[in-house]
Scaffold this active site. Structure first.
Site, PDB file in Angstrom:
ATOM      1  N   ASP A  84       0.843  -1.191   0.000  1.00  0.00           N
ATOM      2  CA  ASP A  84       0.000   0.000   0.000  1.00  0.00           C
ATOM      3  C   ASP A  84       0.882   1.245   0.000  1.00  0.00           C
ATOM      4  O   ASP A  84       1.535   1.546   0.995  1.00  0.00           O
ATOM      5  CB  ASP A  84      -0.894  -0.061   1.251  1.00  0.00           C
ATOM      6  CG  ASP A  84      -1.760   1.171   1.407  1.00  0.00           C
ATOM      7  OD1 ASP A  84      -1.883   1.936   0.431  1.00  0.00           O
ATOM      8  OD2 ASP A  84      -2.317   1.349   2.505  1.00  0.00           O
ATOM      9  N   ASN A 105      -0.041   4.521  -0.472  1.00  0.00           N
ATOM     10  CA  ASN A 105      -0.588   5.787   0.033  1.00  0.00           C
ATOM     11  C   ASN A 105      -1.332   5.622   1.363  1.00  0.00           C
ATOM     12  O   ASN A 105      -2.091   6.494   1.779  1.00  0.00           O
ATOM     13  CB  ASN A 105      -1.499   6.426  -1.019  1.00  0.00           C
ATOM     14  CG  ASN A 105      -2.688   5.527  -1.330  1.00  0.00           C
ATOM     15  OD1 ASN A 105      -2.689   4.342  -0.963  1.00  0.00           O
ATOM     16  ND2 ASN A 105      -3.698   6.061  -1.972  1.00  0.00           N
ATOM     17  N   ASP A 125      -3.869   3.813   2.650  1.00  0.00           N
ATOM     18  CA  ASP A 125      -5.319   3.782   2.862  1.00  0.00           C
ATOM     19  C   ASP A 125      -5.769   2.359   3.201  1.00  0.00           C
ATOM     20  O   ASP A 125      -6.955   2.066   3.238  1.00  0.00           O
ATOM     21  CB  ASP A 125      -6.065   4.312   1.632  1.00  0.00           C
ATOM     22  CG  ASP A 125      -5.799   3.479   0.382  1.00  0.00           C
ATOM     23  OD1 ASP A 125      -4.966   2.540   0.442  1.00  0.00           O
ATOM     24  OD2 ASP A 125      -6.406   3.745  -0.659  1.00  0.00           O
ATOM     25  N   ASP A 130      -1.762  -1.208  -3.932  1.00  0.00           N
ATOM     26  CA  ASP A 130      -2.011  -0.446  -5.161  1.00  0.00           C
ATOM     27  C   ASP A 130      -0.843  -0.590  -6.144  1.00  0.00           C
ATOM     28  O   ASP A 130       0.187  -1.183  -5.831  1.00  0.00           O
ATOM     29  CB  ASP A 130      -2.262   1.030  -4.818  1.00  0.00           C
ATOM     30  CG  ASP A 130      -1.260   1.547  -3.800  1.00  0.00           C
ATOM     31  OD1 ASP A 130      -0.055   1.434  -4.073  1.00  0.00           O
ATOM     32  OD2 ASP A 130      -1.672   2.030  -2.714  1.00  0.00           O
ATOM     33  N   ASP A 137      -4.797 -10.172 -15.886  1.00  0.00           N
ATOM     34  CA  ASP A 137      -5.831 -11.183 -15.702  1.00  0.00           C
ATOM     35  C   ASP A 137      -6.964 -10.851 -16.674  1.00  0.00           C
ATOM     36  O   ASP A 137      -7.376  -9.700 -16.763  1.00  0.00           O
ATOM     37  CB  ASP A 137      -6.340 -11.119 -14.260  1.00  0.00           C
ATOM     38  CG  ASP A 137      -6.679 -12.481 -13.700  1.00  0.00           C
ATOM     39  OD1 ASP A 137      -7.449 -13.193 -14.364  1.00  0.00           O
ATOM     40  OD2 ASP A 137      -6.199 -12.818 -12.609  1.00  0.00           O
ATOM     41  N   ASP A 177      -8.955 -16.147 -16.942  1.00  0.00           N
ATOM     42  CA  ASP A 177      -9.829 -16.685 -15.917  1.00  0.00           C
ATOM     43  C   ASP A 177     -10.816 -17.682 -16.514  1.00  0.00           C
ATOM     44  O   ASP A 177     -11.465 -17.388 -17.520  1.00  0.00           O
ATOM     45  CB  ASP A 177     -10.588 -15.514 -15.277  1.00  0.00           C
ATOM     46  CG  ASP A 177     -11.262 -15.900 -13.984  1.00  0.00           C
ATOM     47  OD1 ASP A 177     -10.567 -16.394 -13.080  1.00  0.00           O
ATOM     48  OD2 ASP A 177     -12.485 -15.705 -13.861  1.00  0.00           O
ATOM     49  N   GLU A 212      -6.810 -20.624 -17.078  1.00  0.00           N
ATOM     50  CA  GLU A 212      -7.265 -21.382 -15.916  1.00  0.00           C
ATOM     51  C   GLU A 212      -8.330 -22.366 -16.387  1.00  0.00           C
ATOM     52  O   GLU A 212      -9.339 -21.956 -16.950  1.00  0.00           O
ATOM     53  CB  GLU A 212      -7.848 -20.426 -14.872  1.00  0.00           C
ATOM     54  CG  GLU A 212      -8.190 -21.125 -13.579  1.00  0.00           C
ATOM     55  CD  GLU A 212      -9.184 -20.369 -12.719  1.00  0.00           C
ATOM     56  OE1 GLU A 212      -9.137 -20.520 -11.500  1.00  0.00           O
ATOM     57  OE2 GLU A 212     -10.027 -19.623 -13.277  1.00  0.00           O
ATOM     58  N   HIS A 260      -4.197 -17.144  -5.411  1.00  0.00           N
ATOM     59  CA  HIS A 260      -5.107 -16.382  -4.549  1.00  0.00           C
ATOM     60  C   HIS A 260      -6.360 -17.167  -4.174  1.00  0.00           C
ATOM     61  O   HIS A 260      -7.168 -16.681  -3.405  1.00  0.00           O
ATOM     62  CB  HIS A 260      -5.491 -15.088  -5.269  1.00  0.00           C
ATOM     63  CG  HIS A 260      -6.234 -15.371  -6.540  1.00  0.00           C
ATOM     64  ND1 HIS A 260      -5.622 -15.964  -7.634  1.00  0.00           N
ATOM     65  CD2 HIS A 260      -7.528 -15.204  -6.881  1.00  0.00           C
ATOM     66  CE1 HIS A 260      -6.528 -16.132  -8.583  1.00  0.00           C
ATOM     67  NE2 HIS A 260      -7.683 -15.683  -8.157  1.00  0.00           N
ATOM     68  N   ASP A 261      -6.548 -18.346  -4.758  1.00  0.00           N
ATOM     69  CA  ASP A 261      -7.719 -19.169  -4.434  1.00  0.00           C
ATOM     70  C   ASP A 261      -7.362 -20.353  -3.542  1.00  0.00           C
ATOM     71  O   ASP A 261      -8.243 -21.124  -3.156  1.00  0.00           O
ATOM     72  CB  ASP A 261      -8.339 -19.748  -5.720  1.00  0.00           C
ATOM     73  CG  ASP A 261      -8.955 -18.692  -6.612  1.00  0.00           C
ATOM     74  OD1 ASP A 261      -9.358 -17.626  -6.101  1.00  0.00           O
ATOM     75  OD2 ASP A 261      -9.044 -18.939  -7.833  1.00  0.00           O
TER      76      ASP A 261
HETATM   77  O1  ISL Z   1     -11.878 -24.437  -8.537  1.00  0.00           O
HETATM   78  C1  ISL Z   1     -12.892 -24.513  -9.199  1.00  0.00           C
HETATM   79  C2  ISL Z   1     -13.382 -25.772  -9.838  1.00  0.00           C
HETATM   80  O2  ISL Z   1     -12.574 -26.852  -9.547  1.00  0.00           O
HETATM   81  C3  ISL Z   1     -13.795 -23.353  -9.322  1.00  0.00           C
HETATM   82  O3  ISL Z   1     -13.984 -22.886  -8.043  1.00  0.00           O
HETATM   83  C4  ISL Z   1     -13.329 -22.273 -10.279  1.00  0.00           C
HETATM   84  O4  ISL Z   1     -12.744 -22.785 -11.374  1.00  0.00           O
HETATM   85  C5  ISL Z   1     -12.374 -21.278  -9.733  1.00  0.00           C
HETATM   86  O5  ISL Z   1     -12.756 -20.839  -8.490  1.00  0.00           O
HETATM   87  C6  ISL Z   1     -12.315 -20.088 -10.698  1.00  0.00           C
HETATM   88  O6  ISL Z   1     -11.509 -19.087 -10.168  1.00  0.00           O
HETATM   89  C7  ISL Z   1     -11.362 -17.886 -10.854  1.00  0.00           C
HETATM   90  O7  ISL Z   1     -12.586 -17.282 -11.218  1.00  0.00           O
HETATM   91  C8  ISL Z   1     -13.409 -16.860 -10.140  1.00  0.00           C
HETATM   92  C9  ISL Z   1     -12.645 -16.031  -9.098  1.00  0.00           C
HETATM   93  O8  ISL Z   1     -13.421 -15.898  -7.935  1.00  0.00           O
HETATM   94  C10 ISL Z   1     -11.327 -16.667  -8.732  1.00  0.00           C
HETATM   95  O9  ISL Z   1     -10.613 -15.856  -7.840  1.00  0.00           O
HETATM   96  C11 ISL Z   1     -10.582 -16.921 -10.004  1.00  0.00           C
HETATM   97  O10 ISL Z   1      -9.284 -17.424  -9.789  1.00  0.00           O
HETATM   98  C12 ISL Z   1     -14.517 -16.056 -10.733  1.00  0.00           C
HETATM   99  O11 ISL Z   1     -14.024 -15.084 -11.599  1.00  0.00           O
HETATM  100 CA    CA Z   2      -3.404   2.258  -1.280  1.00  0.00          CA
END
Ligand code: ISL
Ligand code: CA
Length: 568
Positions: free
Chosen positions: A20, A22, A24, A28, A97, A204, A260, A336-337
């Site tokens: 971050d 600035n 907040d 960023d 992305d 995505d 993905e 991130h997932d």
């Molecule tokens: O993992 C999955 C199936 O096995 C699903 O949950 C899906 O493919 C996955 O979560 C997709 O992720 C992406 O698109 C989502 C977003 O929330 C995620 O952060 C992103 O990585 C919707 O845009």
């Molecule tokens: Ca910031």
């Protein structure tokens, strides 16, 4: 340079949580610019930014309301241009992305689309009549398709009295890829970014665009109301669409693409990534990430199974062998997932450093393009918060469905699962140093900082030559220096061993043997062949390692042995 991505290592940045600038509380673009030297020192070739576009942030940027502008808290288009420039100056490429399976419900297209059935944008999204009405006169969705974020994939729209499709949250309506104009607009937008200097795309859910246009029910199990089916990824036109995207965009630039692709098998991955297919360079596969979910559970990923190492190894073996000389794959433990790998399959206590190094080494010495998720290079761990301290829409929707409605898990059971698998484990602010808020920001961050930041932070790692950070730096360097890492074939050793993950790579006369212990046990293993001609390339214990056919492998130990061509 042709196929530069085969020798590249990608670093994934979650902008909201990186730095971050600035104060907040929200990371960023200028914060990323501040830290480019850090990334250059680590040695990565490419950065991938999670979505930075204008967005109401219902799903942290995966709900885009304008593809041509930046989410204001992240900065401006000028900041983005400067980030591109500053990255390029350091020899780092930038991937964006691409989220075009759906938009935000606040995108102008959707706002128009929902106005009336004859609006020119109506057909930009997928609208269907109710199947009928229930006893309470509530409209019944057109079919039983389920949303990845719980419940039905259809949302009723009062105004025009039809349902719209959303495979993710109801704030993420799916675009209608059957509409030629939708695709045209997407490619134009992509070319606009490419012209600005973007070097590639992480795409995505790239395999969900083509829908089963008959919209029939999916087969369901007893008691299952809404179904999330692999059929989502088997749309009749998906390969046609990706090839078109390649022709209209990728083929015009020297760029890198990774799609993905949930539900995809190794055999299918060839159809996405073989050069002759002219679609994508590589995909993100999920098979290795699904291994610790109890199969077929009503609670989806929240029903957690213990890691079965032989199964994990089998999955990697299959992907390594199937794609060899045919396609290409990405390599990842984190994004991130996903939860933090050192907490998931390593030991984030006593053996945090050793197990983080072991996991890194096992992954990075396979064939493919490795992706490092921010914080992985310093061994960041999962967090344990109360429900209200989480931000993630997936966690909150699943809580409502599983704990409150279905009642198939208790509050405590669900929270335990969130601590292990919740997406926010990955999204806590980056731990730069041991100052307040881990040096991420001087303001209260949008998501709580992991309380372990005093012990785990980048400053500390960079002061210690023996740290996880320098281990990653070395792995990245070796990939550049050693052909065998990119080109060698793969053979799994000890497939049935429940603790040891070991494999041999072969490239002409070169050999590379990698042995990792996925457990806190001390193990004896028996390696075949003439081992005295090997040298030690990497090891995570200080003690002398004497190479012989019988080797004792210590808790979470990893070592890589190399036999160069000259010795053979
Ligand atoms: O993992 C999955 C199936 O096995 C699903 O949950 C899906 O493919 C996955 O979560 C997709 O992720 C992406 O698109 C989502 C977003 O929330 C995620 O952060 C992103 O990585 C919707 O845009
Ligand atoms: Ca910031």
């Amino acid at each position: 340079m042709a196929d530069f991505w085969k020798k590249s290592v990608v670093y994934q940045i979650y902008p909201k949580s990186f730095k971050d600038s600035n104060n907040d509380g929200i990371g960023d673009l200028r914060g990323i610019i501040e830290k480019l030297d850090y990334l250059q020192e680590l040695g990565v070739d490419i950065i991938w930014l999670n979505p930075v576009y204008a967005s109401p942030q219902a799903d942290n940027g995966y709900d885009i309301s304008d593809y041509f502008s930046i989410y204001p808290p992240f900065g401006t288009l000028d900041d983005m241009k400067q980030l591109l420039q500053e990255s390029h100056r350091r020899g780092i490429k930038v991937m964006m992305d691409l989220v075009v399976n759906h938009t935000s419900d606040e995108h102008i297209w959707f706002k128009e689309s929902r106005k009336s059935r004859d609006n020119p944008y109506r057909d930009f999204y997928i609208w269907r009549d109710a199947r009928g009405y229930d006893d309470n006169r509530k409209p019944i969705p057109p079919n039983n398709w389920g949303s990845f974020f719980s419940g039905s994939a259809w949302e009723w729209d009062e105004n025009t009295e039809q349902f719209y499709l959303h495979l993710f949250s109801k704030n993420q309506p799916d675009l209608n890829w059957e509409n030629d104009l939708v695709r045209r607009k997407i490619y134009d937008m992509m070319n606009w970014w490419m012209q600005m200097g973007v070097d590639g795309w992480r795409i995505d859910t790239c395999n969900l665009y083509s829908k089963q246009t008959a919209f029939l029910d999916f087969p369901s199990r007893d008691g299952e109301k809404y179904v999330i089916s692999p059929m989502y990824a088997r749309g009749p036109r998906i390969h046609e669409f990706l090839r078109e995207m390649n022709r209209e965009v990728f083929s015009r630039y020297d760029c890198v693409t990774v799609g993905e692709a949930p539900f995809t098998t190794a055999e299918e991955a060839i159809i996405y990534t073989a050069p002759g297919e002219r679609k994508l360079n590589m995909i993100f596969t999920f098979e290795h990430m699904e291994i610790d979910s109890a199969p077929g559970s009503m609670n989806g990923k929240w029903d957690i199974a213990k890691l079965n190492l032989p199964r994990l190894k089998k999955v990697f073996e299959k992907w390594q062998k199937t794609l060899y000389k045919k396609g290409w794959n990405s390599l990842y433990w984190n994004n991130h997932d996903q939860p933090r790998i050192v907490s998931r399959w390593g030991d984030d206590g006593q053996y945090r450093v050793k197990s983080a190094k072991m996991l890194a080494c096992i992954l990075h010495l396979m064939q493919g393009t490795p992706f490092i998720y921010q914080g992985e290079e310093i061994g960041m761990t999962n967090c344990r918060y109360n429900l209200e301290d989480y931000n993630d829409i997936e966690i909150h929707n699943a809580y409502r469905e599983i704990v409150q409605e279905q009642k198939t898990m208790t509050h405590d059971e669900f929270m335990e699962a969130v601590h292990k698998k919740g997406r926010d484990n990955a999204r806590t602010p980056f731990q730069w140093d041991d100052s307040e808020n881990a040096g991420f920001s001087s303001a209260r961050p949008w998501l709580k900082v992991n309380p372990r930041y005093k012990e785990i932070n980048a400053e500390k790692d960079r002061k210690s030559p023996d740290s996880i950070y320098y281990w990653y730096q070395k792995l990245i360097r070796l990939r550049k220096e050693m052909e065998i890492i990119t080109e060698g074939d793969f053979n799994l050793l000890f497939p049935d061993d429940e603790d040891i993950f070991a494999y041999m790579r072969t490239f002409e006369d070169e050999r590379l043997i990698v042995v990792g212990n996925f457990s806190g046990k001390t193990r004896e293993i028996e390696l075949d062949g003439q081992l005295d001609v090997y040298e030690i390339l990497l090891k995570n214990y200080d003690e002398r390692l004497s190479i012989s056919n019988r080797i004792t492998v210590k808790p979470w130990e990893v070592f890589a042995l190399y036999r160069g061509a000259k010795i053979a």
